[in-house]
Design an enzyme around this catalytic site. Structure first.
Site, mmCIF file in Angstrom:
data_model
loop_
_atom_site.group_PDB
_atom_site.id
_atom_site.type_symbol
_atom_site.label_atom_id
_atom_site.label_comp_id
_atom_site.label_asym_id
_atom_site.label_seq_id
_atom_site.Cartn_x
_atom_site.Cartn_y
_atom_site.Cartn_z
ATOM 1 N N GLY A 6 15.085 -7.806 59.551
ATOM 2 C CA GLY A 6 14.998 -6.528 60.252
ATOM 3 C C GLY A 6 15.562 -5.341 59.508
ATOM 4 O O GLY A 6 15.691 -4.257 60.082
ATOM 5 N N GLU A 35 17.229 -13.288 56.948
ATOM 6 C CA GLU A 35 15.788 -13.445 56.690
ATOM 7 C C GLU A 35 15.081 -12.095 56.493
ATOM 8 O O GLU A 35 14.227 -11.726 57.296
ATOM 9 C CB GLU A 35 15.132 -14.146 57.881
ATOM 10 N N PRO A 36 15.405 -11.344 55.451
ATOM 11 C CA PRO A 36 14.690 -10.083 55.251
ATOM 12 C C PRO A 36 13.252 -10.326 54.785
ATOM 13 O O PRO A 36 13.009 -11.229 53.985
ATOM 14 C CB PRO A 36 15.494 -9.389 54.140
ATOM 15 N N GLY A 37 12.330 -9.561 55.309
ATOM 16 C CA GLY A 37 10.934 -9.660 54.884
ATOM 17 C C GLY A 37 10.476 -8.328 54.327
ATOM 18 O O GLY A 37 10.322 -8.140 53.115
ATOM 19 N N ARG A 68 -1.137 -1.414 60.766
ATOM 20 C CA ARG A 68 0.157 -1.007 61.333
ATOM 21 C C ARG A 68 0.114 0.386 61.957
ATOM 22 O O ARG A 68 0.817 0.662 62.911
ATOM 23 C CB ARG A 68 1.265 -1.069 60.270
ATOM 24 N N TYR A 82 1.234 0.223 65.658
ATOM 25 C CA TYR A 82 2.606 0.672 65.950
ATOM 26 C C TYR A 82 2.787 2.185 65.813
ATOM 27 O O TYR A 82 3.915 2.663 65.902
ATOM 28 C CB TYR A 82 3.610 0.041 64.960
ATOM 29 N N CYS A 130 -15.372 1.228 62.722
ATOM 30 C CA CYS A 130 -16.001 1.812 63.909
ATOM 31 C C CYS A 130 -14.997 1.999 65.047
ATOM 32 O O CYS A 130 -15.140 1.404 66.120
ATOM 33 C CB CYS A 130 -17.151 0.920 64.354
ATOM 34 N N GLU A 131 -13.963 2.760 64.790
ATOM 35 C CA GLU A 131 -12.916 3.058 65.780
ATOM 36 C C GLU A 131 -12.406 4.446 65.447
ATOM 37 O O GLU A 131 -12.050 4.688 64.288
ATOM 38 C CB GLU A 131 -11.710 2.120 65.601
ATOM 39 N N TYR A 164 3.419 -6.726 55.723
ATOM 40 C CA TYR A 164 2.577 -6.680 56.925
ATOM 41 C C TYR A 164 1.299 -5.862 56.709
ATOM 42 O O TYR A 164 0.804 -5.209 57.616
ATOM 43 C CB TYR A 164 3.397 -6.143 58.128
#
Ligand SMILES: Cc1ncc(COP(=O)(O)O)c(C=O)c1O
Length: 445
Positions: free
Chosen positions: A255, A297-299, A341, A345, A372-373, A402
């Site tokens: 996180g 656990e850093p990603g 993302r 988000y 198409c959005e 991500y």
């Protein structure tokens, strides 16, 4: 601290074009096509080593051991698993697919942790058979299923219990008591976590190693980590008092915040390591007992800023705004399929004209995709030169986490390649999807 969202080797050359890892982005685009995910290998590995080095040193000052598990959901391919192994990190996986790629990359099974709120039998079986170091159990159902499965295989399953501490952090906020209305973990507040620890302890085919928590993403507050460590260590002490059993492992999750835009705040691993280790030490003093082996656990903080996406500009439109003025819509050859993302988000990104510099006045711009959005937005608001035109290359920063791992094939898009760059050389990590792939997946009548 404030940071740049661009990886360490990104430079603008004298002719105005960007380079990364010693390679001109125009050459990268010509060789590998666009859209293209570019991973700055030196930057990625420096971030991984910084986490490992700073956290080990900070915990060692208190005589304690610490491991860093790279959260591979951020981005995984076998070569990245190999880098993490070489650089002394362990790996957190959350599916059979991630497990297989990690193994292919040479990550030893005992350095892999398996996550998931609804792990499937094939995932658990494979994890047990290859001998993963830890399975993070997320429910009472899983305690029973895993115990039975391990028994049937004649094995002991090494487990941590995932605890919902009530601490929630992210988006620059930290809430000491968050709602627990979400799918992960076992609640500390209701006693479910303690009950699960007892259940694991009593299960004949489970080897209870410890507890795990993950309190959110984009966390800037050390206080949030301190509070969650405090609650975790209190739970650990409570369990030891009740059973006399020691829990040797405590995992505080990932996180760590990164900067997505110029000058945004990020959490410096060097500062975070010292502050978290000191916070843990003062909590340990309060609770007494032996120090557990800690892990984190850093990603995103490893993969995110190391990656950028290169796009080719197609259509550019000026659109009038209701409030007056106009916005420059810059449509690129990717979009929500390679970076969901923004639409998921409301994430913010930095973008720059990458293939040349420009003296044109900056124009309020929106980088959009080709899907198409109408919500297919890559960068909602960014100033780009007013002369951005078809054929220009655009670079979007900090897409290493991500991005490819959340990419879709919406509109039967071909997911872009991922290339690593280093010291003037590029190497494909994940190849681009092809029309042949798409037709292969399709089953004709
Ligand atoms: C259990 C767990 N650990 C680690 C992470 C990595 O988080 P981040 O990439 O924000 O560091 C996640 C992200 O969802 C997670 O669920």
């Amino acid at each position: 601290m404030t940071s740049s969202p661009w990886s360490q080797t990104v430079e603008r050359g004298s002719d105005g074009a960007l380079s990364v890892g010693g390679l001109d982005v125009r050459d990268l685009a010509a060789e590998h096509g666009t859209p293209l995910y570019v991973v700055d290998e030196a930057d990625f590995r420096a971030r991984a080593s910084a986490f490992r080095g700073h956290f080990s040193a900070a915990f060692q000052r208190h005589g304690a051991q610490m491991d860093v598990f790279y959260a591979s959901k951020a981005f995984l391919c076998s070569q990245v698993a190999g880098w993490m192994h070489e650089d002394g990190l362990s790996l957190d996986v959350a599916s059979l697919g991630e497990l297989e790629v990690a193994l292919r990359g040479g990550m030893p099974a005992h350095r892999i942790g398996l996550h998931g709120n609804n792990k499937q039998i094939d995932e658990l079986t494979r994890a047990l058979e290859v001998g993963v170091g830890r399975i993070i159990v997320d429910s009472f159902t899983e305690v029973d299923v895993l115990n039975e499965l391990a028994g049937s295989l004649g094995l002991q399953a090494p487990v941590l219990v995932r605890v919902t501490t009530g601490v929630h952090a992210g988006g620059h906020e930290y809430i000491a008591t968050s709602h627990e209305d979400q799918k992960f973990g076992l609640s500390l507040a209701t006693g479910a976590a303690l009950e699960a620890l007892h259940a694991c302890h009593d299960a004949p085919h489970l080897n209870l190693l410890g507890i795990h928590t993950h309190i959110g993403s984009q966390i800037l507050s050390i206080d949030a980590f301190r509070e969650s460590a405090d609650r975790m260590l209190r739970l650990r002490a409570q369990f030891t008092a009740a059973t006399g059993a020691d829990l040797p492992e405590v995992d505080l999750g990932g996180g760590y915040a990164i900067a997505y835009t110029e000058g945004a705040e990020s959490l410096d691993p060097a500062d975070a390591a010292v502050a978290i280790a000191d916070a843990v030490a003062s909590v340990m003093e309060d609770h007494g007992g032996t120090w557990p082996h800690f892990s984190i656990e850093p990603g995103r903080a490893i993969a995110g800023p190391a990656g950028m996406t290169l796009y080719n500009v197609g259509v550019v439109k000026q659109v009038s705004l209701d409030e007056g003025g106009s916005r420059q819509y810059v449509a690129v050859d990717g979009g929500m399929s390679d970076n969901p993302r923004t639409i998921m988000y409301g994430a913010e990104y930095a973008a720059t004209l990458a293939s040349r510099s420009s003296e044109a006045e900056p124009a309020l711009s929106r980088v959009v995709g080709k899907h198409c959005e109408s919500g297919d937005i890559v960068v909602r608001d960014v100033d780009l030169p007013g002369d951005v035109a078809r054929g220009d290359l655009l670079a979007v920063a900090a897409t290493g986490a991500y991005g490819r791992s959340m990419a879709s094939t919406y509109n039967n898009a071909l997911r872009p390649a991922v290339v690593a760059v280093r010291d003037g050389r590029s190497r494909v990590l994940v190849r681009r999807d092809t029309i042949a792939d798409l037709l292969d997946w399709d089953v004709p009548a």
